[in-house]
Design a protein around this motif. Sequence first.
Motif, PDB file in Angstrom:
ATOM      1  N   ALA A 131       0.726  -1.193   0.180  1.00  0.00           N
ATOM      2  CA  ALA A 131       0.036  -0.111   0.141  1.00  0.00           C
ATOM      3  C   ALA A 131       0.821   1.287   0.160  1.00  0.00           C
ATOM      4  O   ALA A 131       2.036   1.092   0.486  1.00  0.00           O
ATOM      5  CB  ALA A 131      -0.852   0.098   1.207  1.00  0.00           C
ATOM      6  N   GLY A 132       0.372   2.513  -0.540  1.00  0.00           N
ATOM      7  CA  GLY A 132       1.017   3.641  -0.682  1.00  0.00           C
ATOM      8  C   GLY A 132       0.901   4.174  -2.075  1.00  0.00           C
ATOM      9  O   GLY A 132       0.565   3.465  -2.958  1.00  0.00           O
ATOM     10  N   THR A 133       1.313   5.282  -1.982  1.00  0.00           N
ATOM     11  CA  THR A 133       1.641   6.002  -3.504  1.00  0.00           C
ATOM     12  C   THR A 133       2.673   5.459  -4.367  1.00  0.00           C
ATOM     13  O   THR A 133       3.864   5.537  -3.500  1.00  0.00           O
ATOM     14  CB  THR A 133       1.329   7.464  -3.160  1.00  0.00           C
ATOM     15  N   LYS A 134       2.583   5.270  -5.653  1.00  0.00           N
ATOM     16  CA  LYS A 134       4.075   4.955  -6.277  1.00  0.00           C
ATOM     17  C   LYS A 134       3.948   6.248  -7.506  1.00  0.00           C
ATOM     18  O   LYS A 134       3.104   6.704  -7.799  1.00  0.00           O
ATOM     19  CB  LYS A 134       3.682   3.738  -6.880  1.00  0.00           C
ATOM     20  N   ASP A 135       5.108   6.204  -7.752  1.00  0.00           N
ATOM     21  CA  ASP A 135       5.535   7.047  -8.998  1.00  0.00           C
ATOM     22  C   ASP A 135       5.748   6.207 -10.048  1.00  0.00           C
ATOM     23  O   ASP A 135       6.475   4.968 -10.051  1.00  0.00           O
ATOM     24  CB  ASP A 135       6.842   7.974  -8.701  1.00  0.00           C
ATOM     25  N   VAL A 136       5.135   6.367 -11.213  1.00  0.00           N
ATOM     26  CA  VAL A 136       5.132   5.420 -12.497  1.00  0.00           C
ATOM     27  C   VAL A 136       5.651   6.405 -13.411  1.00  0.00           C
ATOM     28  O   VAL A 136       5.016   7.277 -13.864  1.00  0.00           O
ATOM     29  CB  VAL A 136       3.932   4.554 -12.603  1.00  0.00           C
ATOM     30  N   PHE A 137       6.696   6.074 -13.984  1.00  0.00           N
ATOM     31  CA  PHE A 137       7.318   6.942 -15.022  1.00  0.00           C
ATOM     32  C   PHE A 137       7.962   6.291 -16.134  1.00  0.00           C
ATOM     33  O   PHE A 137       8.325   5.109 -15.780  1.00  0.00           O
ATOM     34  CB  PHE A 137       8.205   8.087 -14.462  1.00  0.00           C
ATOM     35  N   CYS A 138       8.131   6.751 -17.253  1.00  0.00           N
ATOM     36  CA  CYS A 138       8.903   6.378 -18.522  1.00  0.00           C
ATOM     37  C   CYS A 138      10.433   6.511 -18.273  1.00  0.00           C
ATOM     38  O   CYS A 138      10.826   7.539 -17.705  1.00  0.00           O
ATOM     39  CB  CYS A 138       8.353   7.147 -19.710  1.00  0.00           C
ATOM     40  N   THR A 139      11.150   5.588 -18.520  1.00  0.00           N
ATOM     41  CA  THR A 139      12.464   5.729 -18.051  1.00  0.00           C
ATOM     42  C   THR A 139      13.494   4.950 -19.402  1.00  0.00           C
ATOM     43  O   THR A 139      12.974   4.477 -20.096  1.00  0.00           O
ATOM     44  CB  THR A 139      12.860   5.035 -16.774  1.00  0.00           C
ATOM     45  N   MET A 140      14.548   5.106 -19.417  1.00  0.00           N
ATOM     46  CA  MET A 140      15.722   4.418 -20.065  1.00  0.00           C
ATOM     47  C   MET A 140      16.571   3.724 -19.282  1.00  0.00           C
ATOM     48  O   MET A 140      17.633   4.262 -18.874  1.00  0.00           O
ATOM     49  CB  MET A 140      16.367   5.364 -21.131  1.00  0.00           C
ATOM     50  N   PRO A 141      16.370   2.382 -19.396  1.00  0.00           N
ATOM     51  CA  PRO A 141      17.215   1.528 -18.444  1.00  0.00           C
ATOM     52  C   PRO A 141      18.701   1.525 -18.704  1.00  0.00           C
ATOM     53  O   PRO A 141      19.020   1.238 -20.121  1.00  0.00           O
ATOM     54  CB  PRO A 141      16.516  -0.070 -18.668  1.00  0.00           C
ATOM     55  N   ALA A 142      19.593   1.499 -18.159  1.00  0.00           N
ATOM     56  CA  ALA A 142      21.153   1.484 -18.075  1.00  0.00           C
ATOM     57  C   ALA A 142      21.284   0.314 -19.001  1.00  0.00           C
ATOM     58  O   ALA A 142      22.334   0.209 -19.694  1.00  0.00           O
ATOM     59  CB  ALA A 142      21.581   1.525 -16.829  1.00  0.00           C
ATOM     60  N   SER A 143      20.792  -0.816 -18.754  1.00  0.00           N
ATOM     61  CA  SER A 143      21.169  -2.114 -19.623  1.00  0.00           C
ATOM     62  C   SER A 143      20.939  -2.210 -20.872  1.00  0.00           C
ATOM     63  O   SER A 143      21.148  -2.941 -21.599  1.00  0.00           O
ATOM     64  CB  SER A 143      20.738  -3.188 -18.685  1.00  0.00           C
ATOM     65  N   LYS A 144      20.217  -1.037 -21.278  1.00  0.00           N
ATOM     66  CA  LYS A 144      19.576  -1.079 -22.556  1.00  0.00           C
ATOM     67  C   LYS A 144      20.327   0.207 -23.484  1.00  0.00           C
ATOM     68  O   LYS A 144      19.825   0.247 -24.682  1.00  0.00           O
ATOM     69  CB  LYS A 144      18.111  -0.723 -22.771  1.00  0.00           C
ATOM     70  N   VAL A 145      21.257   0.703 -22.935  1.00  0.00           N
ATOM     71  CA  VAL A 145      21.866   2.106 -23.468  1.00  0.00           C
ATOM     72  C   VAL A 145      23.422   1.507 -24.275  1.00  0.00           C
ATOM     73  O   VAL A 145      23.996   0.658 -23.581  1.00  0.00           O
ATOM     74  CB  VAL A 145      21.893   3.025 -22.562  1.00  0.00           C
ATOM     75  N   ALA A 146      23.647   2.140 -25.364  1.00  0.00           N
ATOM     76  CA  ALA A 146      25.095   1.838 -25.740  1.00  0.00           C
ATOM     77  C   ALA A 146      25.637   3.388 -25.592  1.00  0.00           C
ATOM     78  O   ALA A 146      24.664   4.512 -25.575  1.00  0.00           O
ATOM     79  CB  ALA A 146      24.891   1.679 -27.266  1.00  0.00           C
ATOM     80  N   TYR A 147      26.900   3.434 -25.125  1.00  0.00           N
ATOM     81  CA  TYR A 147      27.393   4.957 -24.757  1.00  0.00           C
ATOM     82  C   TYR A 147      28.984   4.890 -25.430  1.00  0.00           C
ATOM     83  O   TYR A 147      29.818   3.860 -25.690  1.00  0.00           O
ATOM     84  CB  TYR A 147      27.179   5.253 -23.311  1.00  0.00           C
ATOM     85  N   ILE A 148      29.438   6.109 -25.170  1.00  0.00           N
ATOM     86  CA  ILE A 148      30.801   6.360 -25.394  1.00  0.00           C
ATOM     87  C   ILE A 148      31.527   6.598 -23.975  1.00  0.00           C
ATOM     88  O   ILE A 148      31.148   7.672 -23.406  1.00  0.00           O
ATOM     89  CB  ILE A 148      31.004   7.545 -26.080  1.00  0.00           C
ATOM     90  N   ASP A 149      32.535   5.671 -23.749  1.00  0.00           N
ATOM     91  CA  ASP A 149      32.975   5.827 -22.270  1.00  0.00           C
ATOM     92  C   ASP A 149      34.075   7.264 -22.313  1.00  0.00           C
ATOM     93  O   ASP A 149      34.468   7.696 -23.375  1.00  0.00           O
ATOM     94  CB  ASP A 149      33.635   4.634 -21.749  1.00  0.00           C
TER      95      ASP A 149
END
Length: 125
Positions: free
Chosen positions: A86-104
């Motif tokens: 029980a309680g209020t939850k925040d539900v939001f659109c995100t970009m999971p780190a495990s799904k990202v390609a990046y330049i180090d």
Amino acid sequence: MAFVINDRVKETSTTTGTGTFTLDGAVTGFETFSSAIGNASTTYYTIHTQNAAQFEVGIGTVGAGTLARDTIISSSNGDAAVTFTAGTKDVFCTMPASKVAYIDDSANTINAAGKGFALAVAIAL
């Protein structure tokens, strides 16, 4: 059904358990999942219980005022579906780190698995 990612998508919910979430409307300054993602589309999401340590990141399907939790990527329950309390939850659109390609910091292109790969870009003028 399309896969859609969008910015500034955030609602609240008081749903409990492991099932589909009923969304209570956009937080001020944000859009609803239905308007920004579109009903019957899928997206990455995060659910976080306010004032508690429960969280879940996954892929979900948007319905009219709902979010079905289809695939769990990570969570506070050992990366399995969270039984939200029980309680209020925040539900939001995100970009999971495990799904990202990046330049180090050494200018290497890294994929989600932490492995380097070549990136080719073609630009047509």
